[in-house]
Design an enzyme around this catalytic site. Structure first.
Site, PDB file in Angstrom:
ATOM      1  N   ASP A  95       0.794  -1.233   0.000  1.00 21.28           N
ATOM      2  CA  ASP A  95       0.000   0.000   0.000  1.00 21.28           C
ATOM      3  C   ASP A  95       0.826   1.283   0.000  1.00 21.28           C
ATOM      4  O   ASP A  95       0.314   2.350  -0.290  1.00 21.28           O
ATOM      5  CB  ASP A  95      -0.934   0.022   1.221  1.00 21.28           C
ATOM      6  N   HIS A  96       2.120   1.192   0.304  1.00 18.04           N
ATOM      7  CA  HIS A  96       2.918   2.405   0.502  1.00 18.04           C
ATOM      8  C   HIS A  96       3.651   2.887  -0.745  1.00 18.04           C
ATOM      9  O   HIS A  96       4.062   4.044  -0.809  1.00 18.04           O
ATOM     10  CB  HIS A  96       3.957   2.172   1.607  1.00 18.04           C
ATOM     11  N   ASP A 160       3.858  -0.662  11.339  1.00 18.11           N
ATOM     12  CA  ASP A 160       3.362   0.650  10.939  1.00 18.11           C
ATOM     13  C   ASP A 160       2.761   1.286  12.180  1.00 18.11           C
ATOM     14  O   ASP A 160       2.073   0.613  12.968  1.00 18.11           O
ATOM     15  CB  ASP A 160       2.302   0.534   9.841  1.00 18.11           C
ATOM     16  N   ARG A 448      -1.734  12.631   9.897  1.00 12.75           N
ATOM     17  CA  ARG A 448      -0.531  13.416  10.177  1.00 12.75           C
ATOM     18  C   ARG A 448      -0.429  14.604   9.240  1.00 12.75           C
ATOM     19  O   ARG A 448      -0.863  14.537   8.088  1.00 12.75           O
ATOM     20  CB  ARG A 448       0.725  12.550  10.057  1.00 12.75           C
ATOM     21  N   SER A 643       6.197   7.856  12.553  1.00 13.99           N
ATOM     22  CA  SER A 643       6.138   6.527  11.961  1.00 13.99           C
ATOM     23  C   SER A 643       6.983   5.523  12.737  1.00 13.99           C
ATOM     24  O   SER A 643       7.960   5.876  13.400  1.00 13.99           O
ATOM     25  CB  SER A 643       6.615   6.597  10.512  1.00 13.99           C
ATOM     26  N   ARG A 645       8.948   3.445  11.405  1.00 18.46           N
ATOM     27  CA  ARG A 645      10.002   2.961  10.508  1.00 18.46           C
ATOM     28  C   ARG A 645      11.330   2.721  11.223  1.00 18.46           C
ATOM     29  O   ARG A 645      11.942   3.610  11.792  1.00 18.46           O
ATOM     30  CB  ARG A 645      10.175   3.898   9.318  1.00 18.46           C
TER      31      ARG A 645
END
Length: 753
Positions: A95-96, A160, A448, A643, A645
């Site tokens: 999806d990213h 995520d 965000r 995030s 990440r």
């Protein structure tokens, strides 16, 4: 029939005895959060109570979810763990990597071509290790999880930060880094500091222009971006039970914006309706059988002050629509005060773009309520003054809302339907003209709104609101417009008002989809080959990090003293850098390029102490690494917010940074640093941040006696020959110290095989 029904049955079968044991161990009634956490202890039934905010506890999550940007590194790590198959049900969601530009079909086709190498890798590695794979176009991870995998009382981790979306269905769902996901997929326990508890009592009922989104926008204004750090937010009360399951998901999703570990609602009639509406009646039947265990005990909700560390009460009947921003999701404005704020602060009143959808607000209910306003615009001869985009959350939602005519309504209003992907919400937006960096305003239903996040333009003032408010604002084209009180002039010159939006929680004809985009893994993946081209610019097999050398760290150079907000977007930007998420060396070229240097107020410009010249942060750090010189990064409050990440932790580790010293950390980032064998330290006295000088050589003393709760000493050797000795804190427990000594948590896993 639901996915993984056998696993869910096993979880539910243990609930009664585990909760009874927990209630006995704790010696009082339990919140829902406590029930689920104690029911998932690695050690089985509880024998003692854990101290909130203090005790480190090992859990066995029920499942793992990964999106394609983070899954690359998570699975590259998992491949090093020596396992043949994942130990718990796991999924990957593409999806990213889909960039929004012209529209759904063209953008998806372009993404499939551009990212073919990554998609093929993720598909094959999923096939080999027993992981469910959701193809590009299938939808955004959190919406797909809510529709297919979330179940009341379950526990999930996801790579995520908005994994808590599943809390809308009563699941403890927590955003983590890929190293945590790797551990759980390898069959190891997952460790979490037992969270504090914030209770939010909701009374009354939403009506008119107010939506579930306004609940979390209000809460964000109360708690700020770090007010929920280290806590689970548990919503309860009659008002909570009146909200749809997807509305609850929206609230839990944006709990990430207050730093919360996760957020959750109890199982109720709305939860059951959503499970049955998404063809999971078998789970609803099972949940009904243990319904008392899937919500907090009665006395907890009758006397919340006795059981929660903090209690907030919101009357939904009195709640006003909110708009939050710009540049931070916790700057909360009631709609009645927003126009004045726009004028007083000099924010651009002209609205350039309104964007609805994303993982936060892309349900059937969201789309139908926004469509009711779009239809009014058509019926009342209004032409939208702003650009307007729609991002469906999943192919199931997209197919269903197209069948029911909503997409056609948006197109009649001039809207553009984007692919079922994250798109502009995460910076995957090829916004034409953004490179001019002109001052402008946009409004979204995303979660965000940090500077540069959506379009890369630091002068884009991004505001967050509900899909209904976004749609009304896009029709007006003016941020000073209040749809509850103001009129608009239509194409015939007539003054008209927008009526209150209306919509449906679930489609009356049920959900429908032709191809949901799911690929089941091979029953036996032993013969599946996972190929990574050594010449690839996007994928790179990992080499283990070196273990600690057994000595104190001395002579560290100051790489950067970051000033102010330093999110994971500042440390490892998304947008165009997403293409390198599977190649640690290449993506490390974005390390800290968005952080503001305290000494010159510039980004990506720091002093190289080896030659006295200023250069880009990654280039300077590569020079240090080449010369075998360690370095340290110094930061401000809530360092690493945003995030989940892990690249923000892996990049400095890969390039030779040895420690991060800050005033305070965001939870996920601190854990990610620990997992990668990095020292994550905080000033014992936050004012010592001011002692750090640009040309300092820094020593970290006391590592030979590194122990839980024991401070370390940092010596600042200044250029003029003077020194400052300061104390620094850490939150490492005994197991995490072993990660540091081994060089990473993954190294420790492999050593134990």
């Amino acid at each position: 029939m639901a996915f993984d029904i056998g696993m869910i049955k096993a979880v539910y079968s243990k609930f009664p005895s585990r909760i009874e044991a927990a209630r006995k161990a704790v010696g009082r009634p339990l919140t829902l959060t406590e029930k689920i956490l104690y029911a998932h202890l690695t050690d089985g039934e509880a024998t003692k109570a854990f101290e909130r905010g203090v005790s480190y506890v090992e859990f066995n999550p029920d499942r793992v979810a990964m999106q394609d940007a983070t899954a690359q590194m998570a699975l590259l790590q998992f491949m090093q763990a020596g396992r043949n198959q994942v130990a718990v049900p796991s999924t990957v969601h593409c999806d990213h990597l889909i960039q929004a530009e012209v529209g759904a079909v063209a953008d998806l086709d372009k993404a499939k071509d551009k990212n073919r190498e990554v998609y093929d890798f993720l598909s094959s590695v999923s096939n080999k290790y027993g992981i469910g794979f959701w193809k590009p176009g299938a939808g955004i991870i959190h919406q797909v999880v809510l529709e297919n995998y979330a179940f009341p009382g379950g526990m999930m981790i996801g790579t995520d930060s908005h994994t808590p979306n599943a809390g809308g269905l009563g699941m403890i769902a927590i955003g983590v880094g890929g190293a945590d996901a790797c551990d759980v997929m390898a069959g190891l326990p997952w460790e979490l500091k037992f969270p504090k508890l914030i209770g939010v009592k909701l009374t009354g009922k939403l009506s008119g222009w107010t939506s579930a989104k306004d609940v979390i926008l209000k809460v964000a204004g109360i708690l700020t971006v770090k007010g929920g750090t280290g806590a689970v937010v548990e919503y309860f009360g009659d008002g909570a039970r009146s909200l749809s399951a997807t509305g609850k998901g929206t609230i839990c999703n944006m709990g990430a914006e207050i730093g919360a570990t996760t957020s959750i609602f109890g199982y109720d009639e709305k939860s059951e309706a959503y499970l049955r509406g998404t063809e999971r009646g078998d789970i609803a039947d099972m949940a009904n059988a243990i319904k008392a265990h899937l919500t907090g005990d009665d006395d907890v909700y009758s006397n919340p002050e006795k059981y929660f560390d903090q209690v907030i009460e919101i009357n939904l009947s009195q709640l006003e629509p909110h708009i939050n921003g710009p540049f931070t999701p916790d700057l909360a404005w009631p709609l009645s005060k927003f126009a004045a704020a726009v004028k007083e602060n000099g924010w651009p009143a002209k609205l350039e773009v309104g964007l609805i959808g994303s993982c936060t607000n892309s349900s059937y209910e969201d789309i139908s309520r926004a469509a009711s306003l779009a239809q009014q615009a058509v019926d009342k001869n209004l032409v939208a003054k702003s650009e307007y985009t729609i991002t469906p959350g999943s192919e199931q939602v997209r197919f269903t809302v197209e069948r029911d005519g909503f997409l056609n309504i948006f197109e009649n209003m001039g809207g553009v339907v984007l692919a079922n992907a994250c798109g502009p919400c995460i910076g995957q937006w090829a916004r034409h003209g953004a490179e001019k960096q002109e001052k402008n305003s946009i409004i979204t239903s995303f979660n965000r709104n940090f500077a540069k996040r959506a379009d890369g333009n630091p002068n884009t003032h991004s505001f967050v609101a509900s899909p209904e408010i976004v749609t009304a604002m896009a029709i007006a084209g003016d941020l000073t417009f209040n749809p509850m009180t103001d009129s608009l002039t239509n194409e015939a010159g007539v003054q008209v008002r927008l009526d209150e939006p209306n919509g449906l929680e679930l489609p009356p004809k049920g959900f429908a989809v032709e191809d949901a985009g799911y690929q089941a893994p091979a029953e036996d993946g032993s013969t599946v080959e996972v190929k990574v081209d050594v010449k690839s610019e996007r994928l790179q097999l990992l080499e283990p990090f070196m273990p600690w050398e057994g000595t104190d760290l001395t002579g560290l150079k100051l790489l950067i003293k970051a000033k102010g907000k330093c999110t994971t977007d500042h440390i490892s930007m998304a947008g165009p850098w997403l293409r390198f998420r599977g190649h640690l060396d290449n993506i490390s070229n974005n390390m800290l390029i968005g952080a503001v240097n305290y000494f010159n107020e510039a980004t990506n410009k720091v002093k190289n102490q080896l030659n006295g010249e200023y250069a880009e942060v990654p280039a300077v750090q590569r020079q240090y690494k080449m010369q075998g010189v360690g370095s340290i990064v110094v930061g401000d409050e809530n360092y690493g917010e945003g995030s989940s990440r892990e690249h923000a932790a892996m990049e400095p580790r890969f390039l030779g940074v040895r420690a991060i010293l800050v005033k305070s950390f965001a939870r996920i980032h601190e854990t990610n640093l620990k997992k990668q064998g990095m020292l994550a330290l905080t000033f014992a006295n936050s004012s010592d941040y001011d002692l750090i000088q640009e040309n300092d050589s820094i020593d970290i003393i006391g590592l030979r006696d590194f122990a839980p709760g024991k401070q370390l000493t940092v010596v600042l050797n200044h250029e003029d020959g003077s020194k400052d000795e300061i104390k620094v804190n850490h939150t490492y427990n005994a197991g995490q110290i072993e990660w540091f000594k081994a060089g990473s948590a993954l190294n420790l896993i492999k050593a134990g095989l």
